[in-house]
Design a protein around this motif. Structure first.
Motif, PDB file in Angstrom:
ATOM      1  N   PHE A 497      29.636  45.031  51.963  1.00 42.71           N
ATOM      2  CA  PHE A 497      29.702  43.914  50.923  1.00 42.71           C
ATOM      3  C   PHE A 497      30.117  44.011  49.720  1.00 42.71           C
ATOM      4  CE2 PHE A 497      26.047  43.532  54.140  1.00 42.71           C
ATOM      5  CZ  PHE A 497      26.369  42.362  55.039  1.00 42.71           C
ATOM      6  N   VAL A 498      29.864  45.310  49.098  1.00 40.32           N
ATOM      7  CA  VAL A 498      30.358  45.421  47.727  1.00 40.32           C
ATOM      8  C   VAL A 498      31.892  45.705  47.839  1.00 40.32           C
ATOM      9  CG1 VAL A 498      30.417  47.506  46.202  1.00 40.32           C
ATOM     10  CG2 VAL A 498      28.410  46.949  47.498  1.00 40.32           C
ATOM     11  N   ASP A 499      32.249  46.140  48.972  1.00 42.36           N
ATOM     12  CA  ASP A 499      34.006  46.138  49.053  1.00 42.36           C
ATOM     13  C   ASP A 499      34.440  44.770  49.143  1.00 42.36           C
ATOM     14  OD1 ASP A 499      33.724  49.091  48.991  1.00 42.36           O
ATOM     15  OD2 ASP A 499      34.136  49.159  51.354  1.00 42.36           O
ATOM     16  N   GLU A 500      33.859  43.940  49.913  1.00 41.05           N
ATOM     17  CA  GLU A 500      34.443  42.665  50.020  1.00 41.05           C
ATOM     18  C   GLU A 500      34.308  41.955  48.824  1.00 41.05           C
ATOM     19  OE1 GLU A 500      35.361  40.841  53.169  1.00 41.05           O
ATOM     20  OE2 GLU A 500      35.936  43.179  53.239  1.00 41.05           O
ATOM     21  N   TRP A 501      33.373  41.915  47.843  1.00 42.10           N
ATOM     22  CA  TRP A 501      33.145  41.190  46.546  1.00 42.10           C
ATOM     23  C   TRP A 501      34.125  42.003  45.672  1.00 42.10           C
ATOM     24  CZ3 TRP A 501      27.460  42.187  47.512  1.00 42.10           C
ATOM     25  CH2 TRP A 501      26.760  40.926  48.218  1.00 42.10           C
ATOM     26  N   ARG A 502      34.674  43.162  45.603  1.00 35.21           N
ATOM     27  CA  ARG A 502      35.618  43.879  45.039  1.00 35.21           C
ATOM     28  C   ARG A 502      37.180  43.159  45.121  1.00 35.21           C
ATOM     29  NH1 ARG A 502      33.600  49.962  45.260  1.00 35.21           N
ATOM     30  NH2 ARG A 502      32.251  49.930  43.303  1.00 35.21           N
ATOM     31  N   LYS A 503      37.074  42.610  46.575  1.00 34.07           N
ATOM     32  CA  LYS A 503      38.423  42.137  46.822  1.00 34.07           C
ATOM     33  C   LYS A 503      38.742  40.623  46.094  1.00 34.07           C
ATOM     34  CE  LYS A 503      38.610  44.306  51.422  1.00 34.07           C
ATOM     35  NZ  LYS A 503      38.484  43.894  53.007  1.00 34.07           N
ATOM     36  N   GLY A 505      37.619  40.502  42.837  1.00 35.26           N
ATOM     37  CA  GLY A 505      37.383  40.928  41.514  1.00 35.26           C
ATOM     38  C   GLY A 505      36.017  41.194  40.811  1.00 35.26           C
ATOM     39  N   VAL A 506      35.184  41.171  41.625  1.00 32.70           N
ATOM     40  CA  VAL A 506      33.609  41.446  41.174  1.00 32.70           C
ATOM     41  C   VAL A 506      33.291  42.657  41.415  1.00 32.70           C
ATOM     42  CG1 VAL A 506      31.275  40.247  41.287  1.00 32.70           C
ATOM     43  CG2 VAL A 506      33.101  38.805  41.491  1.00 32.70           C
ATOM     44  N   ASP A 507      32.782  43.283  40.207  1.00 29.26           N
ATOM     45  CA  ASP A 507      32.289  44.639  40.468  1.00 29.26           C
ATOM     46  C   ASP A 507      30.825  44.887  40.672  1.00 29.26           C
ATOM     47  OD1 ASP A 507      32.000  47.201  40.356  1.00 29.26           O
ATOM     48  OD2 ASP A 507      32.176  47.602  38.006  1.00 29.26           O
ATOM     49  N   VAL A 508      30.333  44.911  42.005  1.00 25.41           N
ATOM     50  CA  VAL A 508      28.971  44.975  42.297  1.00 25.41           C
ATOM     51  C   VAL A 508      28.612  46.352  42.595  1.00 25.41           C
ATOM     52  CG1 VAL A 508      27.267  44.290  43.858  1.00 25.41           C
ATOM     53  CG2 VAL A 508      29.166  42.767  43.208  1.00 25.41           C
ATOM     54  N   ARG A 509      27.422  46.925  41.854  1.00 24.69           N
ATOM     55  CA  ARG A 509      27.228  48.354  42.175  1.00 24.69           C
ATOM     56  C   ARG A 509      25.825  48.311  42.973  1.00 24.69           C
ATOM     57  NH1 ARG A 509      29.492  51.249  37.763  1.00 24.69           N
ATOM     58  NH2 ARG A 509      31.432  50.437  37.348  1.00 24.69           N
TER      59      ARG A 509
END
Length: 680
Positions: A497-503, A505-509
């Protein structure tokens, strides 16, 4: 050499030779005694020691395997019908609500006579030599008062708070125990009696039970199909107190179910035996005492309504053995060897077991069967609605951001990657097996579409975060995703899910902690996004939709609404929906609630679990139930067929034992010859 010395030497030779010969003749990896092979014994597993088997406290699937077999309930579900159908169990009928003039609601249960507790020495408290007694309405009333007892760790007090006087009874217990040490030393049933019982729980006669609710709560009937409301003997609670070498009641269940506990070693195995006092033996016409004659569509074709079983008296099994088996791979291998009768499919073997969405030829050749069903459950990504960036305080900006996050993640690839396809993508909190589920509804923020990432980026712009950049800092918007596991595989699943949000432009840690550390963060409201799930306690839409009500907020009430969602439009609809029967108006109300959740996005719904259940061909009448109600009384075993197949699948490797015996013989022959010459 003396006669005595020669005799000693001869016996020593025999002691050395005999074990080697026996080893060669009887080498086997069968973990069960040979005498058990002819009996109808169902073999299954538990993965860790049960914390408690007290029906007031036990609240997990593993414990309910036991408590659901040992404790009967006033109501129970039809084994085969879907949607689920509630029917009479220990009660003669499902009671109708009686509405009182002041807004209260009363339910009157009439219990069957001749309901016997399983044999146990605790009943000698009621008379020397007694090993059982009849269960009455007083035993159910005793258990309902135990649910209010603060000395017990009861997790369902909210469900029973509708019972008139429930909370007041609890408070009176606390106060009286604090003020009167002598009272606090009395057995629990005497304490309850001294307080005059609970106002909303009355027993007009030996077999009548009246439950009065301070407010309407039609879902209360579902709780009378669970072990929380089972008859409990005061003798068992008083006797099994852990003193003088006796068990604790939490480790020694005594109930009225079709089986009783014959043996329990929490670090080894648990053995359940047929209850010779079970009510079904005295009431063979009762719904729960015989195998169903009707079922759901497909049951007849699935060999669940064979003429050999329809209408026959239950249970079919002689015994149930539940063995401790912590590791999944050895557990599954023992199933393949025939030493466990049923199993789920472990991830490591899924591709060998399931091919082209059906059992592999190797599995079918062994006579193994596959049963699939959608469980009444939902898994989701929750968002803390009290967070200033993502939640309600952010207003329209936060809503658009939540919608973008929801659009950015896809359920289907995740289900294929991490669940081997064993899931149904979720559109709402309601799974397919629950009333209110609309198979035609498609959540616009959960759809799998080519342009969805573009739309997610547009929503970020509308939220004021173009390209995922926070205009206040000029840096990428940074969010936290809390997970309560340190397991590497589960961390990989969350990373998706983190990788999908980065696509977009959202940086989720990803912030991994232990479960206790996560709970501490939840208490402090120091979290934004989390992964969670819910399995139904009972098959009603209220049991899912209540998870998003204001009264259930974790922040204010400590409830299961960990998203802390609170919407007055949703509240009004929920209050009306919860009190209705399953009709067209209830469906309409649910549809309006779903539209609110669609727009507000406190959850990103992911999937509903699809249960895959494997069973051997000698095990009959297996239908996954979905909820944590064990249905062992409906199972049947062909022990002769099982024994023959086990033997053919597990032919012992005897040549090493015979070789060892040969070496021992070769070493002993010279000594034997010398011994015989000396004897001559």
């Amino acid at each position: 050499m003396s006669e005595r010395a020669r005799n000693i030497r001869a016996r020593a030779l025999a002691r050395t030779l005999l074990p080697a010969l026996l080893l060669a003749a009887a080498c086997s990896n069968d973990p069960y005694p040979p005498g058990d092979a002819a009996h109808k014994i169902y073999y299954t597993v538990f993965r860790e020691a049960h914390r408690t088997l007290d029906p007031a406290e036990a609240y997990n699937v593993s414990a309910h395997k036991v408590t659901g077999s040992v404790y009967d309930s006033l109501l129970e579900y039809h084994y085969l019908k879907r949607p689920y159908e509630l029917g009479p169990g220990l009660a003669r009928a499902v009671p109708e609500p009686q509405r009182l003039e002041d807004g209260r609601v009363r339910y009157r249960f009439e219990m069957r006579s001749g309901i016997g507790f399983g044999p146990d020495p605790c009943f000698e408290l009621g008379g020397a030599g007694r090993r059982s007694r009849e269960a009455t309405s007083a035993d159910v009333a005793f258990q309902l008062m135990r649910l209010a007892d603060p000395a017990l760790k009861v997790q369902v007090t909210d469900a029973f708070s509708a019972v008139q006087g429930f909370r007041e009874f609890r408070e009176r217990l606390i106060l009286r125990r604090e003020l009167d040490p002598a009272f606090a030393e009395l057995p629990a049933h005497k304490q309850y009696a001294a307080l005059g019982g609970m106002e909303g729980v009355r027993t007009p006669s030996r077999y009548e039970l009246e439950i009065t609710l301070a407010r309407p709560y039609p879902q209360i009937l579902y709780w009378f199909a669970m072990e929380f409301t089972t008859p409990v003997a005061w003798e068992a609670v008083q006797f099994y107190n852990g003193n003088e070498g006796r068990d604790r009641f939490a480790d020694h269940p005594v109930g009225t179910g079709p089986f009783y506990v014959r043996e329990y070693n929490k670090h080894l195995r648990l053995v359940l035996e047929r209850n010779p006092h079970w009510y079904g033996l005295r009431h063979p016409d009762a719904l729960g005492a015989r195998y169903p004659e009707r079922g759901a569509p497909g049951d007849a074709e699935g060999d669940l309504l064979g003429a050999a079983y329809r209408g026959r008296a239950l249970p079919f099994l002689d015994r149930i053995e539940i063995r401790l088996e912590k590791e999944s791979i050895p557990r599954f291998n023992k199933f393949l060897q025939g030493y466990y009768d049923a199993s789920s499919i472990i991830k490591e073997s899924f591709d060998q077991v399931i091919q082209a969405d059906r059992l592999s030829p190797q599995m079918r050749q062994r006579g193994i069967r596959l049963a699939r069903s959608v469980a009444p459950s939902v898994f989701y990504l929750g968002i803390n609605m009290e967070d200033p960036v993502l939640g309600a305080p952010a207003g329209e900006r936060g809503r658009k951001l939540r919608q973008a996050l929801s659009l950015a993640v896809s359920s289907e690839p995740w289900i294929e990657l991490f669940l081997n396809g064993r899931g149904v993508p979720a559109q709402t909190p309601l799974p397919p097996v629950i009333f209110g589920y609309n198979p035609d509804y498609r959540n616009p923020y959960r759809q799998q579409q080519d342009a969805k990432r573009s739309r997610a980026r547009e929503l970020l712009i509308e939220a004021g975060y173009p390209g995922g950049i926070d205009p206040d800092t000029g840096s990428p918007l940074r969010l936290s995703f809390d997970t309560y596991t340190l397991n590497s595989q589960q961390l990989l699943e969350r990373q998706y899910f983190v990788d999908e949000w980065r696509k977009i432009g959202v940086d989720v840690r990803l912030q991994a902690t232990t479960y206790n550390e996560f709970q501490a963060k939840v208490e402090r409201l120091a979290y934004q996004i989390f992964f969670w799930g819910w399995s139904a306690d009972y098959p009603d839409p209220e049991n899912f939709l209540f998870l998003l009500t204001c009264d259930m907020r974790r922040s204010t009430a400590g409830g299961p609404n960990t998203s802390n969602f609170c919407d007055q439009r949703y509240e009004k609809l929920f209050a009306e929906m919860a009190l209705r029967g399953n009709d067209a108006e209830r469906q309409r109300l649910i549809g309006e609630m779903v539209k609110i959740l669609e727009e507000e996005r406190p959850w990103i719904e992911l999937y509903h679990v699809v249960d895959y259940q494997l069973s051997h061909g000698w095990l009959h009448n297996v239908k996954p139930f979905g909820m944590s109600h064990p249905m062992y009384k409906y199972y049947d075993i062909e022990p002769e067929r099982r024994a023959a197949l086990r033997l053919s699948w597990n032919e012992p490797l005897t040549w090493p034992a015979y070789a060892l015996a040969g070496l021992v013989l070769a070493a002993l022959v010279p000594g034997v010859r010398t011994f015989l010459r000396e004897r001559q």
